[in-house]
Write a protein that holds these residues in place. Structure first.
Motif, PDB file in Angstrom:
ATOM      1  N   PRO A   1       1.091  21.306 -59.813  1.00  0.00           N
ATOM      2  CA  PRO A   1       1.942  22.235 -60.574  1.00  0.00           C
ATOM      3  C   PRO A   1       2.271  23.539 -59.849  1.00  0.00           C
ATOM      4  O   PRO A   1       3.385  24.040 -59.940  1.00  0.00           O
ATOM      5  N   LEU A   2       1.302  24.115 -59.130  1.00  0.00           N
ATOM      6  CA  LEU A   2       1.532  25.389 -58.436  1.00  0.00           C
ATOM      7  C   LEU A   2       1.950  25.205 -56.973  1.00  0.00           C
ATOM      8  O   LEU A   2       2.338  26.174 -56.312  1.00  0.00           O
ATOM      9  N   SER A   3       1.868  23.971 -56.490  1.00  0.00           N
ATOM     10  CA  SER A   3       2.036  23.737 -55.056  1.00  0.00           C
ATOM     11  C   SER A   3       3.410  24.129 -54.536  1.00  0.00           C
ATOM     12  O   SER A   3       3.531  24.727 -53.463  1.00  0.00           O
ATOM     13  N   GLN A   4       4.481  23.785 -55.277  1.00  0.00           N
ATOM     14  CA  GLN A   4       5.828  24.075 -54.788  1.00  0.00           C
ATOM     15  C   GLN A   4       6.064  25.583 -54.684  1.00  0.00           C
ATOM     16  O   GLN A   4       6.726  26.056 -53.762  1.00  0.00           O
ATOM     17  N   TRP A   5       5.507  26.316 -55.633  1.00  0.00           N
ATOM     18  CA  TRP A   5       5.634  27.771 -55.640  1.00  0.00           C
ATOM     19  C   TRP A   5       4.955  28.378 -54.421  1.00  0.00           C
ATOM     20  O   TRP A   5       5.530  29.206 -53.706  1.00  0.00           O
ATOM     21  N   LEU A   6       3.711  27.950 -54.159  1.00  0.00           N
ATOM     22  CA  LEU A   6       2.961  28.471 -53.015  1.00  0.00           C
ATOM     23  C   LEU A   6       3.557  27.965 -51.700  1.00  0.00           C
ATOM     24  O   LEU A   6       3.596  28.701 -50.710  1.00  0.00           O
ATOM     25  N   TYR A   7       4.000  26.719 -51.685  1.00  0.00           N
ATOM     26  CA  TYR A   7       4.622  26.137 -50.492  1.00  0.00           C
ATOM     27  C   TYR A   7       5.824  26.971 -50.052  1.00  0.00           C
ATOM     28  O   TYR A   7       5.970  27.302 -48.870  1.00  0.00           O
ATOM     29  N   ALA A   8       6.695  27.300 -51.022  1.00  0.00           N
ATOM     30  CA  ALA A   8       7.908  28.058 -50.699  1.00  0.00           C
ATOM     31  C   ALA A   8       7.574  29.424 -50.099  1.00  0.00           C
ATOM     32  O   ALA A   8       8.212  29.875 -49.135  1.00  0.00           O
ATOM     33  N   ALA A   9       6.545  30.081 -50.648  1.00  0.00           N
ATOM     34  CA  ALA A   9       6.166  31.410 -50.145  1.00  0.00           C
ATOM     35  C   ALA A   9       5.597  31.340 -48.733  1.00  0.00           C
ATOM     36  O   ALA A   9       5.932  32.156 -47.868  1.00  0.00           O
ATOM     37  N   LEU A  10       4.721  30.371 -48.491  1.00  0.00           N
ATOM     38  CA  LEU A  10       4.128  30.224 -47.159  1.00  0.00           C
ATOM     39  C   LEU A  10       5.185  29.823 -46.127  1.00  0.00           C
ATOM     40  O   LEU A  10       5.167  30.283 -44.989  1.00  0.00           O
ATOM     41  N   LYS A  11       6.121  28.972 -46.562  1.00  0.00           N
ATOM     42  CA  LYS A  11       7.203  28.553 -45.672  1.00  0.00           C
ATOM     43  C   LYS A  11       8.079  29.750 -45.301  1.00  0.00           C
ATOM     44  O   LYS A  11       8.465  29.924 -44.144  1.00  0.00           O
TER      45      LYS A  11
ATOM     46  N   GLY B   1      -3.478  14.374 -38.859  1.00  0.00           N
ATOM     47  CA  GLY B   1      -2.129  13.880 -39.110  1.00  0.00           C
ATOM     48  C   GLY B   1      -2.106  12.683 -40.031  1.00  0.00           C
ATOM     49  O   GLY B   1      -1.081  12.001 -40.167  1.00  0.00           O
ATOM     50  N   TRP B   2      -3.230  12.418 -40.689  1.00  0.00           N
ATOM     51  CA  TRP B   2      -3.335  11.257 -41.580  1.00  0.00           C
ATOM     52  C   TRP B   2      -2.944  11.693 -43.002  1.00  0.00           C
ATOM     53  O   TRP B   2      -3.760  11.895 -43.861  1.00  0.00           O
ATOM     54  N   LEU B   3      -1.634  11.876 -43.169  1.00  0.00           N
ATOM     55  CA  LEU B   3      -1.153  12.356 -44.456  1.00  0.00           C
ATOM     56  C   LEU B   3       0.241  11.799 -44.731  1.00  0.00           C
ATOM     57  O   LEU B   3       0.954  11.364 -43.821  1.00  0.00           O
ATOM     58  N   ARG B   4       0.588  11.802 -45.995  1.00  0.00           N
ATOM     59  CA  ARG B   4       1.926  11.384 -46.410  1.00  0.00           C
ATOM     60  C   ARG B   4       2.614  12.587 -47.048  1.00  0.00           C
ATOM     61  O   ARG B   4       2.307  12.975 -48.179  1.00  0.00           O
ATOM     62  N   PRO B   5       3.543  13.219 -46.320  1.00  0.00           N
ATOM     63  CA  PRO B   5       4.171  14.433 -46.853  1.00  0.00           C
ATOM     64  C   PRO B   5       5.059  14.157 -48.053  1.00  0.00           C
ATOM     65  O   PRO B   5       5.661  13.087 -48.177  1.00  0.00           O
ATOM     66  N   VAL B   6       5.139  15.136 -48.930  1.00  0.00           N
ATOM     67  CA  VAL B   6       5.970  15.063 -50.132  1.00  0.00           C
ATOM     68  C   VAL B   6       7.087  16.094 -50.008  1.00  0.00           C
ATOM     69  O   VAL B   6       6.845  17.219 -49.551  1.00  0.00           O
ATOM     70  N   HIS B   7       8.282  15.714 -50.401  1.00  0.00           N
ATOM     71  CA  HIS B   7       9.415  16.645 -50.347  1.00  0.00           C
ATOM     72  C   HIS B   7       9.238  17.755 -51.380  1.00  0.00           C
ATOM     73  O   HIS B   7       8.932  17.485 -52.545  1.00  0.00           O
ATOM     74  N   CYS B   8       9.421  18.973 -50.960  1.00  0.00           N
ATOM     75  CA  CYS B   8       9.379  20.110 -51.882  1.00  0.00           C
ATOM     76  C   CYS B   8      10.802  20.406 -52.342  1.00  0.00           C
ATOM     77  O   CYS B   8      11.676  20.737 -51.529  1.00  0.00           O
ATOM     78  N   LYS B   9      11.048  20.284 -53.621  1.00  0.00           N
ATOM     79  CA  LYS B   9      12.403  20.424 -54.156  1.00  0.00           C
ATOM     80  C   LYS B   9      12.921  21.857 -54.015  1.00  0.00           C
ATOM     81  O   LYS B   9      12.155  22.819 -54.055  1.00  0.00           O
ATOM     82  N   THR B  10      14.228  21.958 -53.885  1.00  0.00           N
ATOM     83  CA  THR B  10      14.869  23.267 -53.839  1.00  0.00           C
ATOM     84  C   THR B  10      14.782  23.921 -55.221  1.00  0.00           C
ATOM     85  O   THR B  10      14.541  23.243 -56.229  1.00  0.00           O
ATOM     86  N   LEU B  11      15.010  25.224 -55.261  1.00  0.00           N
ATOM     87  CA  LEU B  11      14.931  25.961 -56.524  1.00  0.00           C
ATOM     88  C   LEU B  11      15.938  25.427 -57.545  1.00  0.00           C
ATOM     89  O   LEU B  11      15.619  25.289 -58.725  1.00  0.00           O
TER      90      LEU B  11
ATOM     91  N   VAL C   1      19.852  13.124 -59.501  1.00  0.00           N
ATOM     92  CA  VAL C   1      20.220  14.137 -58.502  1.00  0.00           C
ATOM     93  C   VAL C   1      19.092  15.157 -58.304  1.00  0.00           C
ATOM     94  O   VAL C   1      18.769  15.532 -57.180  1.00  0.00           O
ATOM     95  N   SER C   2      18.478  15.593 -59.391  1.00  0.00           N
ATOM     96  CA  SER C   2      17.410  16.594 -59.282  1.00  0.00           C
ATOM     97  C   SER C   2      16.165  16.023 -58.619  1.00  0.00           C
ATOM     98  O   SER C   2      15.383  16.762 -58.011  1.00  0.00           O
ATOM     99  N   ALA C   3      15.951  14.699 -58.741  1.00  0.00           N
ATOM    100  CA  ALA C   3      14.778  14.073 -58.119  1.00  0.00           C
ATOM    101  C   ALA C   3      15.004  13.808 -56.636  1.00  0.00           C
ATOM    102  O   ALA C   3      14.116  14.033 -55.813  1.00  0.00           O
ATOM    103  N   ILE C   4      16.208  13.342 -56.282  1.00  0.00           N
ATOM    104  CA  ILE C   4      16.518  13.080 -54.873  1.00  0.00           C
ATOM    105  C   ILE C   4      16.641  14.396 -54.108  1.00  0.00           C
ATOM    106  O   ILE C   4      16.114  14.556 -53.018  1.00  0.00           O
ATOM    107  N   ASP C   5      17.373  15.349 -54.691  1.00  0.00           N
ATOM    108  CA  ASP C   5      17.562  16.687 -54.139  1.00  0.00           C
ATOM    109  C   ASP C   5      18.330  16.675 -52.813  1.00  0.00           C
ATOM    110  O   ASP C   5      19.439  17.192 -52.729  1.00  0.00           O
ATOM    111  N   GLU C   6      17.745  16.096 -51.800  1.00  0.00           N
ATOM    112  CA  GLU C   6      18.392  16.016 -50.486  1.00  0.00           C
ATOM    113  C   GLU C   6      18.485  14.541 -50.069  1.00  0.00           C
ATOM    114  O   GLU C   6      17.491  13.963 -49.603  1.00  0.00           O
TER     115      GLU C   6
END
Length: 339
Positions: free
Chosen positions: A58-68, A108-118, A230-235
């Motif tokens: 739940p908080l990950s996208q918010w923190l991800y965007a700030a760190l990015k 590097g043993w991870l599966r990245p998840v797309h972080c949606k745009t605002l 559209v909101s799920a695919i995003d890009e």
């Protein structure tokens, strides 16, 4: 020397672990789950942090965007992948989870998840709130029907506009039931008003979005389905092939093969449940309503005769996911005879 960091995010505080290239733990701490606090902590660390990993939540996208934004290389890691990696842990704590995430990032043993745009997050928030109010409205109506049924008062089939009148007529002269009905009808009126507001906002968003207008040229795909997609695919460019979209939303069968055992099960149901539901509803509309879908409907009806209607609907939902992605990429409307 390069370093790697893992974040185990909680509501109030996040556990942070920084490891060196050889896997040795360099620094551990508890930091407030606030973007500014985390950015300051990494800034004061004085180490070359190659990559930061955090589990999707739940908080990950918010923190991800700030760190990015602060210039750090950050990866969102799929939750199920993290859980699978940590199954062997005899003791589970936030501190150990942060250590484990740091090691996953290092290896590097991870599966990245797309972080949606605002903008995608805002659309998703509107759709989620709309669905919540819709469900509560339905729950109130079902509650009224259930309460009255216990007294032999059957509401029966009635139009939405006539529901309140019907309820008042049934409870007339019974003080207790009148009080219950009055309270629930008041709640229903508020929910109906707010749901109408969400409907107007959502359809306005659909009308103003060229991507949604394009996708609604496909059969069975109305504004809500297109907005959800559209909101799920995003890009759309993040998928190398349109065929990857079906498995991404869990619309392909699970498979287990080991030695002489080779088993194909039901669909995996991975990914976004709302999109999967929306696509299934679109497929159901195509197969059960008088919708002109050309070759697409013919293909699905033949499959229904051979494998059953339910499997045909799932297969058609998967095919729709692929077609919508290709329409979006190419910028071309749906062509029934080429589906």
């Amino acid at each position: 020397m390069k370093h790697y960091a893992g974040l185990d995010v909680s509501l109030e505080q996040s556990s942070v672990c920084v490891v060196a290239r050889d896997g040795k733990i360099v620094r551990e701490a508890k930091v407030a789950s606030e973007p500014g606090e985390l950015v300051s902590w990494f800034g004061e660390l004085g180490l070359d942090v190659e990559r930061i990993g955090l589990e999707a939540g739940p908080l990950s996208q918010w923190l991800y965007a700030a760190l990015k934004q602060a210039g750090y290389a950050v990866e969102l890691i799929e939750t199920r992948h993290v859980h699978a990696a940590f199954k062997t842990m005899p003791v589970k704590t936030d501190r150990k989870d942060a250590r484990g995430i740091a090691q996953l990032v290092r290896l590097g043993w991870l599966r990245p998840v797309h972080c949606k745009t605002l903008s995608a997050q805002e659309v998703r928030a509107q759709l989620t709130a709309r669905k919540c109010v819709q469900q509560k409205l339905h729950d109130v109506e079902m509650c009224l029907r259930g309460v009255l049924r216990g007294f032999g008062l059957k509401v029966g089939k009635v139009k939405k506009s006539e529901f309140e009148t019907r309820i008042r007529a049934l409870v007339a002269g019974q003080a207790t039931l009148e009080g219950i009905a009055e309270a629930l009808l008041s709640v229903r009126a508020v929910l109906a008003r707010e749901f109408g507001g969400f409907e107007r906002r959502v359809y306005r968003m659909a009308r103003d979005d060229a991507r949604v207008r394009l996708l609604t040229t496909a059969p069975g795909v109305a504004s809500i389905v297109a907005l959800t997609y559209v909101s799920a695919i995003d890009e759309p460019s993040r998928f190398k092939s349109s065929k990857m979209v079906g498995p991404h939303f869990g619309l392909t069968p699970k498979r287990y093969q080991s030695g002489e055992t080779d088993f194909s099960g039901r669909i995996s149901k991975c990914g976004d449940k709302q999109v999967r539901t929306a696509l299934f509803e679109a497929a159901n509309t195509i197969l059960t309503k008088p919708v002109k879908a050309g070759a697409l409907k013919s293909w699905a009806m033949k499959l229904a005769k051979r494998a059953g209607m339910k499997k045909a609907k799932v297969a058609l939902a998967r095919k729709l996911a692929v077609i919508l992605h290709r329409m979006w990429i190419d910028g071309t409307p749906f062509r029934a005879q080429q589906a």
